[in-house]
Design a protein around this motif. Structure first.
Motif, PDB file in Angstrom:
ATOM      1  N   ALA A 193     123.661  19.167 -95.722  1.00 12.34           N
ATOM      2  CA  ALA A 193     123.197  18.534 -94.491  1.00 12.34           C
ATOM      3  C   ALA A 193     124.055  18.990 -93.328  1.00 12.34           C
ATOM      4  O   ALA A 193     125.281  19.076 -93.442  1.00 12.34           O
ATOM      5  CB  ALA A 193     123.244  17.017 -94.631  1.00 12.34           C
ATOM      6  N   ALA A 194     123.410  19.291 -92.231  1.00  9.31           N
ATOM      7  CA  ALA A 194     124.116  19.654 -91.004  1.00  9.31           C
ATOM      8  C   ALA A 194     123.769  18.642 -89.925  1.00  9.31           C
ATOM      9  O   ALA A 194     122.636  18.146 -89.866  1.00  9.31           O
ATOM     10  CB  ALA A 194     123.721  21.057 -90.561  1.00  9.31           C
ATOM     11  N   THR A 195     124.731  18.322 -89.086  1.00  9.38           N
ATOM     12  CA  THR A 195     124.538  17.342 -88.013  1.00  9.38           C
ATOM     13  C   THR A 195     124.589  18.033 -86.665  1.00  9.38           C
ATOM     14  O   THR A 195     125.460  18.879 -86.428  1.00  9.38           O
ATOM     15  CB  THR A 195     125.616  16.249 -88.077  1.00  9.38           C
ATOM     16  N   GLN A 196     123.653  17.675 -85.788  1.00 10.43           N
ATOM     17  CA  GLN A 196     123.611  18.229 -84.431  1.00 10.43           C
ATOM     18  C   GLN A 196     123.790  17.090 -83.418  1.00 10.43           C
ATOM     19  O   GLN A 196     123.283  15.983 -83.612  1.00 10.43           O
ATOM     20  CB  GLN A 196     122.280  18.943 -84.150  1.00 10.43           C
ATOM     21  N   THR A 197     124.508  17.390 -82.352  1.00 15.94           N
ATOM     22  CA  THR A 197     124.713  16.438 -81.266  1.00 15.94           C
ATOM     23  C   THR A 197     124.043  16.978 -80.006  1.00 15.94           C
ATOM     24  O   THR A 197     124.221  18.152 -79.667  1.00 15.94           O
ATOM     25  CB  THR A 197     126.208  16.213 -80.991  1.00 15.94           C
ATOM     26  N   TRP A 198     123.285  16.122 -79.325  1.00 21.04           N
ATOM     27  CA  TRP A 198     122.525  16.516 -78.140  1.00 21.04           C
ATOM     28  C   TRP A 198     122.968  15.682 -76.945  1.00 21.04           C
ATOM     29  O   TRP A 198     123.080  14.460 -77.041  1.00 21.04           O
ATOM     30  CB  TRP A 198     121.026  16.311 -78.379  1.00 21.04           C
ATOM     31  N   ASP A 199     123.211  16.342 -75.812  1.00 17.41           N
ATOM     32  CA  ASP A 199     123.703  15.680 -74.608  1.00 17.41           C
ATOM     33  C   ASP A 199     122.623  15.720 -73.527  1.00 17.41           C
ATOM     34  O   ASP A 199     122.216  16.797 -73.090  1.00 17.41           O
ATOM     35  CB  ASP A 199     124.972  16.388 -74.117  1.00 17.41           C
ATOM     36  N   PHE A 200     122.144  14.550 -73.099  1.00 22.37           N
ATOM     37  CA  PHE A 200     121.103  14.473 -72.079  1.00 22.37           C
ATOM     38  C   PHE A 200     121.657  14.219 -70.683  1.00 22.37           C
ATOM     39  O   PHE A 200     120.890  14.067 -69.735  1.00 22.37           O
ATOM     40  CB  PHE A 200     120.114  13.348 -72.402  1.00 22.37           C
ATOM     41  N   VAL A 201     122.964  14.139 -70.549  1.00 21.37           N
ATOM     42  CA  VAL A 201     123.556  13.835 -69.248  1.00 21.37           C
ATOM     43  C   VAL A 201     123.796  15.137 -68.496  1.00 21.37           C
ATOM     44  O   VAL A 201     124.650  15.935 -68.864  1.00 21.37           O
ATOM     45  CB  VAL A 201     124.873  13.055 -69.412  1.00 21.37           C
ATOM     46  N   GLY A 202     123.025  15.361 -67.444  1.00 24.32           N
ATOM     47  CA  GLY A 202     123.150  16.577 -66.653  1.00 24.32           C
ATOM     48  C   GLY A 202     124.149  16.413 -65.525  1.00 24.32           C
ATOM     49  O   GLY A 202     124.772  15.366 -65.361  1.00 24.32           O
ATOM     50  N   SER A 203     124.281  17.451 -64.725  1.00 24.94           N
ATOM     51  CA  SER A 203     125.236  17.420 -63.609  1.00 24.94           C
ATOM     52  C   SER A 203     124.587  16.943 -62.320  1.00 24.94           C
ATOM     53  O   SER A 203     125.267  16.627 -61.356  1.00 24.94           O
ATOM     54  CB  SER A 203     125.819  18.815 -63.387  1.00 24.94           C
ATOM     55  N   GLY A 204     123.268  16.881 -62.291  1.00 25.02           N
ATOM     56  CA  GLY A 204     122.585  16.513 -61.050  1.00 25.02           C
ATOM     57  C   GLY A 204     121.985  15.130 -61.109  1.00 25.02           C
ATOM     58  O   GLY A 204     122.417  14.268 -61.846  1.00 25.02           O
ATOM     59  N   GLY A 205     120.961  14.922 -60.318  1.00 23.49           N
ATOM     60  CA  GLY A 205     120.284  13.643 -60.264  1.00 23.49           C
ATOM     61  C   GLY A 205     118.978  13.822 -59.530  1.00 23.49           C
ATOM     62  O   GLY A 205     118.318  14.847 -59.649  1.00 23.49           O
ATOM     63  N   VAL A 206     118.613  12.841 -58.765  1.00 22.70           N
ATOM     64  CA  VAL A 206     117.399  12.919 -57.955  1.00 22.70           C
ATOM     65  C   VAL A 206     117.741  12.517 -56.535  1.00 22.70           C
ATOM     66  O   VAL A 206     118.577  11.669 -56.297  1.00 22.70           O
ATOM     67  CB  VAL A 206     116.297  12.003 -58.513  1.00 22.70           C
ATOM     68  N   SER A 207     117.080  13.156 -55.589  1.00 20.41           N
ATOM     69  CA  SER A 207     117.376  12.877 -54.180  1.00 20.41           C
ATOM     70  C   SER A 207     116.576  11.715 -53.639  1.00 20.41           C
ATOM     71  O   SER A 207     116.937  11.131 -52.625  1.00 20.41           O
ATOM     72  CB  SER A 207     117.086  14.135 -53.346  1.00 20.41           C
TER      73      SER A 207
END
Length: 247
Positions: free
Chosen positions: A18-32
């Motif tokens: 079994a292999a585990t993956q980590t996913w990051d949804f936090v970006g550097s930008g946002g919305v204006s």
């Protein structure tokens, strides 16, 4: 020599892990601005180790209207789903039910979800599919159709309760009885709680921002048939020769 023979037999078999993956949804930008034009979009993302990829889209609808593709953002706060001009920037079930569809490049088990922020409550629903429920000849148009089409689905209460920014395990403790535990699929929906996905919770007050998740894959390593058979044949010959010498 017996060890060589045993080793060759082991080579002939497959090795699974079994292999585990980590996913990051936090970006550097946002919305204006909150006044979005609701432009349907998709976001492609790799896991933290660049071993896999996922395509992310957002989908929204009331229970009694056609599901439509919304606008998805990965901001500095997490996932933002826009389904109307001026709508609050959450993945929520206030009015329309918001979901994010994760289309992985291989089957995965969804093992954890991280919530960076929530307001009022943080109940979620998830579901697994073997194909995209919103595309093709079997495209679903109502949430009750989508839940019925799923391989499995479950709902979870208070995912964003303390501590925040920590991965919430979907396959441990009381959640081991959930129908999604152990399910492996290429398509997963994650979103604010929806009654059609089970749980008996209260909808209309869940506002969340997903900041990431963890997945697991079962990898199988196989040695090519010619190489493994050659090794096996060599071991047999060597073993036979040794037995002849001992006679």
């Amino acid at each position: 020599m017996e060890k060589l023979l045993v080793a060759s037999l082991l080579v002939l078999s497959s090795t699974s892990y079994a292999a585990t993956q980590t996913w990051d949804f936090v970006g550097s930008g946002g919305v204006s601005s909150l006044n979005r034009n609701i432009v349907a979009n998709s976001i492609n993302l790799s896991d933290n180790d660049n071993t896999m990829s996922v395509s992310m889209t957002a989908w929204s609808a009331y229970n009694d209207e056609n599901i439509f593709q919304s606008e998805l953002w990965l901001s500095q706060w997490g996932t933002l789903v826009y389904n109307a001009n001026g709508e609050a920037h959450w993945t929520d079930n206030v009015g329309r039910y918001d979901f994010v569809l994760l289309s992985f490049d291989q089957d995965v088990e969804l093992s954890g979800i991280s919530i960076s922020n929530y307001m009022t409550d943080s109940d979620i629903s998830i579901a697994a599919f073997d194909s995209n429920p919103f595309e093709g000849g079997s495209a679903m148009t109502r949430w009750n159709q989508v839940s019925g089409y799923a391989l499995s689905s479950s709902s979870f209460s208070n995912v964003g309760s303390s501590p925040l920014n920590q991965y919430y395990a979907l396959d441990s403790g009381a959640n081991q009885a959930k129908t999604t535990a152990g399910t492996s699929a290429s398509y997963w929906l994650i979103g604010a709680y929806n009654q059609y996905f089970g749980g008996g919770l209260t909808a209309g007050n869940d506002n969340l921002k997903f900041s990431g998740l963890t997945t697991q894959t079962s990898n199988t390593t196989q040695v090519s048939a010619p190489a493994s058979l050659s090794l096996f044949a060599f071991a047999l010959l060597a073993f036979a020769g040794r037995r002849n010498k001992l006679r």
